[in-house]
Design a protein around this motif. Sequence first.
Motif, PDB file in Angstrom:
ATOM      1  N   PRO A 153       0.839  -1.206   0.000  1.00 51.13           N
ATOM      2  CA  PRO A 153       0.000   0.000   0.000  1.00 51.13           C
ATOM      3  C   PRO A 153       0.875   1.258   0.000  1.00 51.13           C
ATOM      4  N   TYR A 154       0.325   2.335  -0.538  1.00 54.92           N
ATOM      5  CA  TYR A 154       1.078   3.586  -0.642  1.00 54.92           C
ATOM      6  C   TYR A 154       0.629   4.607   0.395  1.00 54.92           C
ATOM      7  N   HIS A 155       1.607   5.340   0.936  1.00 52.63           N
ATOM      8  CA  HIS A 155       1.327   6.514   1.765  1.00 52.63           C
ATOM      9  C   HIS A 155       2.253   7.639   1.349  1.00 52.63           C
ATOM     10  N   ALA A 156       1.697   8.805   1.152  1.00 54.31           N
ATOM     11  CA  ALA A 156       2.507  10.012   0.982  1.00 54.31           C
ATOM     12  C   ALA A 156       2.951  10.494   2.360  1.00 54.31           C
ATOM     13  N   GLN A 157       3.938  11.390   2.374  1.00 62.27           N
ATOM     14  CA  GLN A 157       4.337  11.944   3.670  1.00 62.27           C
ATOM     15  C   GLN A 157       3.438  13.115   4.065  1.00 62.27           C
ATOM     16  N   TRP A 158       2.554  13.532   3.172  1.00 60.36           N
ATOM     17  CA  TRP A 158       1.500  14.481   3.508  1.00 60.36           C
ATOM     18  C   TRP A 158       0.173  13.740   3.566  1.00 60.36           C
TER      19      TRP A 158
ATOM     20  N   LEU B 123      13.972   9.689   1.540  1.00 59.32           N
ATOM     21  CA  LEU B 123      13.802   8.237   1.564  1.00 59.32           C
ATOM     22  C   LEU B 123      12.608   7.810   0.728  1.00 59.32           C
ATOM     23  N   VAL B 124      12.836   6.802  -0.106  1.00 53.97           N
ATOM     24  CA  VAL B 124      11.767   6.143  -0.846  1.00 53.97           C
ATOM     25  C   VAL B 124      11.783   4.669  -0.462  1.00 53.97           C
ATOM     26  N   LEU B 125      10.692   3.970  -0.778  1.00 48.32           N
ATOM     27  CA  LEU B 125      10.592   2.559  -0.437  1.00 48.32           C
ATOM     28  C   LEU B 125      10.615   1.736  -1.719  1.00 48.32           C
ATOM     29  N   ALA B 126      11.674   0.970  -1.911  1.00 49.77           N
ATOM     30  CA  ALA B 126      11.772   0.085  -3.066  1.00 49.77           C
ATOM     31  C   ALA B 126      10.874  -1.124  -2.835  1.00 49.77           C
ATOM     32  N   VAL B 127       9.938  -1.337  -3.779  1.00 48.82           N
ATOM     33  CA  VAL B 127       8.949  -2.402  -3.624  1.00 48.82           C
ATOM     34  C   VAL B 127       8.994  -3.425  -4.743  1.00 48.82           C
TER      35      VAL B 127
ATOM     36  N   PHE C  97       9.383   1.726  -7.080  1.00 47.95           N
ATOM     37  CA  PHE C  97       9.415   2.280  -5.719  1.00 47.95           C
ATOM     38  C   PHE C  97       8.194   3.143  -5.447  1.00 47.95           C
ATOM     39  N   HIS C  98       7.892   3.264  -4.150  1.00 49.94           N
ATOM     40  CA  HIS C  98       6.894   4.209  -3.660  1.00 49.94           C
ATOM     41  C   HIS C  98       7.642   5.442  -3.160  1.00 49.94           C
ATOM     42  N   ASN C  99       7.228   6.617  -3.625  1.00 48.15           N
ATOM     43  CA  ASN C  99       7.893   7.855  -3.241  1.00 48.15           C
ATOM     44  C   ASN C  99       6.968   8.699  -2.377  1.00 48.15           C
ATOM     45  N   PRO C 100       7.280   8.875  -1.087  1.00 45.53           N
ATOM     46  CA  PRO C 100       6.419   9.663  -0.198  1.00 45.53           C
ATOM     47  C   PRO C 100       6.215  11.102  -0.643  1.00 45.53           C
ATOM     48  N   SER C 101       7.152  11.646  -1.436  1.00 47.47           N
ATOM     49  CA  SER C 101       6.987  13.018  -1.918  1.00 47.47           C
ATOM     50  C   SER C 101       6.827  13.067  -3.437  1.00 47.47           C
ATOM     51  N   GLY C 102       6.385  11.969  -4.024  1.00 46.65           N
ATOM     52  CA  GLY C 102       6.108  11.966  -5.451  1.00 46.65           C
ATOM     53  C   GLY C 102       4.847  12.751  -5.768  1.00 46.65           C
ATOM     54  N   PHE C 103       4.658  13.042  -7.045  1.00 40.22           N
ATOM     55  CA  PHE C 103       3.491  13.809  -7.487  1.00 40.22           C
ATOM     56  C   PHE C 103       2.368  12.866  -7.879  1.00 40.22           C
ATOM     57  N   HIS C 104       1.161  13.234  -7.500  1.00 39.83           N
ATOM     58  CA  HIS C 104      -0.015  12.395  -7.706  1.00 39.83           C
ATOM     59  C   HIS C 104      -0.217  12.083  -9.192  1.00 39.83           C
TER      60      HIS C 104
ATOM     61  N   GLN D 229       1.754  10.687 -11.121  1.00 34.37           N
ATOM     62  CA  GLN D 229       2.995  10.752 -11.900  1.00 34.37           C
ATOM     63  C   GLN D 229       4.118   9.923 -11.281  1.00 34.37           C
ATOM     64  N   SER D 230       4.401  10.158 -10.000  1.00 36.28           N
ATOM     65  CA  SER D 230       5.611   9.551  -9.425  1.00 36.28           C
ATOM     66  C   SER D 230       5.435   9.189  -7.956  1.00 36.28           C
ATOM     67  N   GLN D 231       4.225   8.777  -7.569  1.00 39.59           N
ATOM     68  CA  GLN D 231       3.990   8.396  -6.180  1.00 39.59           C
ATOM     69  C   GLN D 231       4.123   6.889  -5.976  1.00 39.59           C
ATOM     70  N   GLU D 232       3.140   6.136  -6.461  1.00 39.72           N
ATOM     71  CA  GLU D 232       3.159   4.693  -6.197  1.00 39.72           C
ATOM     72  C   GLU D 232       3.573   3.909  -7.430  1.00 39.72           C
ATOM     73  N   PHE D 233       4.382   2.875  -7.176  1.00 42.78           N
ATOM     74  CA  PHE D 233       4.900   2.011  -8.232  1.00 42.78           C
ATOM     75  C   PHE D 233       5.576   2.833  -9.343  1.00 42.78           C
ATOM     76  N   ALA D 234       6.285   3.874  -8.915  1.00 38.13           N
ATOM     77  CA  ALA D 234       7.096   4.659  -9.844  1.00 38.13           C
ATOM     78  C   ALA D 234       8.285   3.802 -10.285  1.00 38.13           C
ATOM     79  N   ARG D 235       8.826   4.110 -11.438  1.00 31.66           N
ATOM     80  CA  ARG D 235       9.936   3.325 -11.974  1.00 31.66           C
ATOM     81  C   ARG D 235      11.087   4.238 -12.371  1.00 31.66           C
ATOM     82  N   ILE D 236      12.280   3.734 -12.134  1.00 34.42           N
ATOM     83  CA  ILE D 236      13.477   4.428 -12.585  1.00 34.42           C
ATOM     84  C   ILE D 236      14.425   3.385 -13.152  1.00 34.42           C
ATOM     85  N   GLY D 237      14.951   3.642 -14.337  1.00 30.69           N
ATOM     86  CA  GLY D 237      15.886   2.707 -14.955  1.00 30.69           C
ATOM     87  C   GLY D 237      17.139   2.544 -14.111  1.00 30.69           C
TER      88      GLY D 237
END
Length: 213
Positions: free
Chosen positions: A11-16, A159-163, A172-179, A181-189
């Motif tokens: 599950p995803y949680h933002a830091q806000w 800090l992000v959480l690699a899932v 990864f899940h990024n607590p400060s990602g943008f809704h 776009q880059s919050q849950e199940f974001a990917r980086i090569g």
Amino acid sequence: MSDRATVHPVPYHAQWASPELVEAIIGGSLSAADDPLWRAYGAESAEEYAWWSWRLCGVACLRMALEYWRGWAPAPMALAAQCVAAGAYVRRGERLEGLVYAPFASYAQEHWGLQAQARPELPVREIAQLITSGHLVMLSVHPSIRELAPSPPSRGGHLVLAVGVTDEALVFHNPSGFHGQSQEFARIGWGDLDRFYAGRGVVLGAGGGTEAH
């Protein structure tokens, strides 16, 4: 690396408190104190919420791990208070030092029964092995990873959480990602990770404990 993807349904949680408002808060068009869901954070006032919400990416990662493995997680302020008591955060006036990995790992083990290991040196090549073996990994990255900035000024600081992992990318899940776009199940090569990643983090495992109260 395995030919098959491994992505844990965390599950995803933002830091806000309001994930859809993160971009506006970070961009400065909205004060965190004006987040309408601030009470859900467990704060006593909107001002208290605003101060802490900018600093609790690590707590957001812990909440995600707890919901995944324990089925629930306390409000962020409750976890923050426990982390302060454990020495994982050190408040000095208007500054908050941390997350301090070693006391945080001890706290996660002793209070929540998780496996937790502070890794001041964690090579990229180990991350995929850890994820495929069932772990989640808190990674220190530059916050501009949310936008895949071409030239971040430094590595680490957030800090992000690699899932999950695939052959091509870290998930990864990024607590400060943008809704959206880059919050849950974001990917980086894998080739892009090095410019953000500070080479350290905390490895988490399910452990055998039950939730604390």
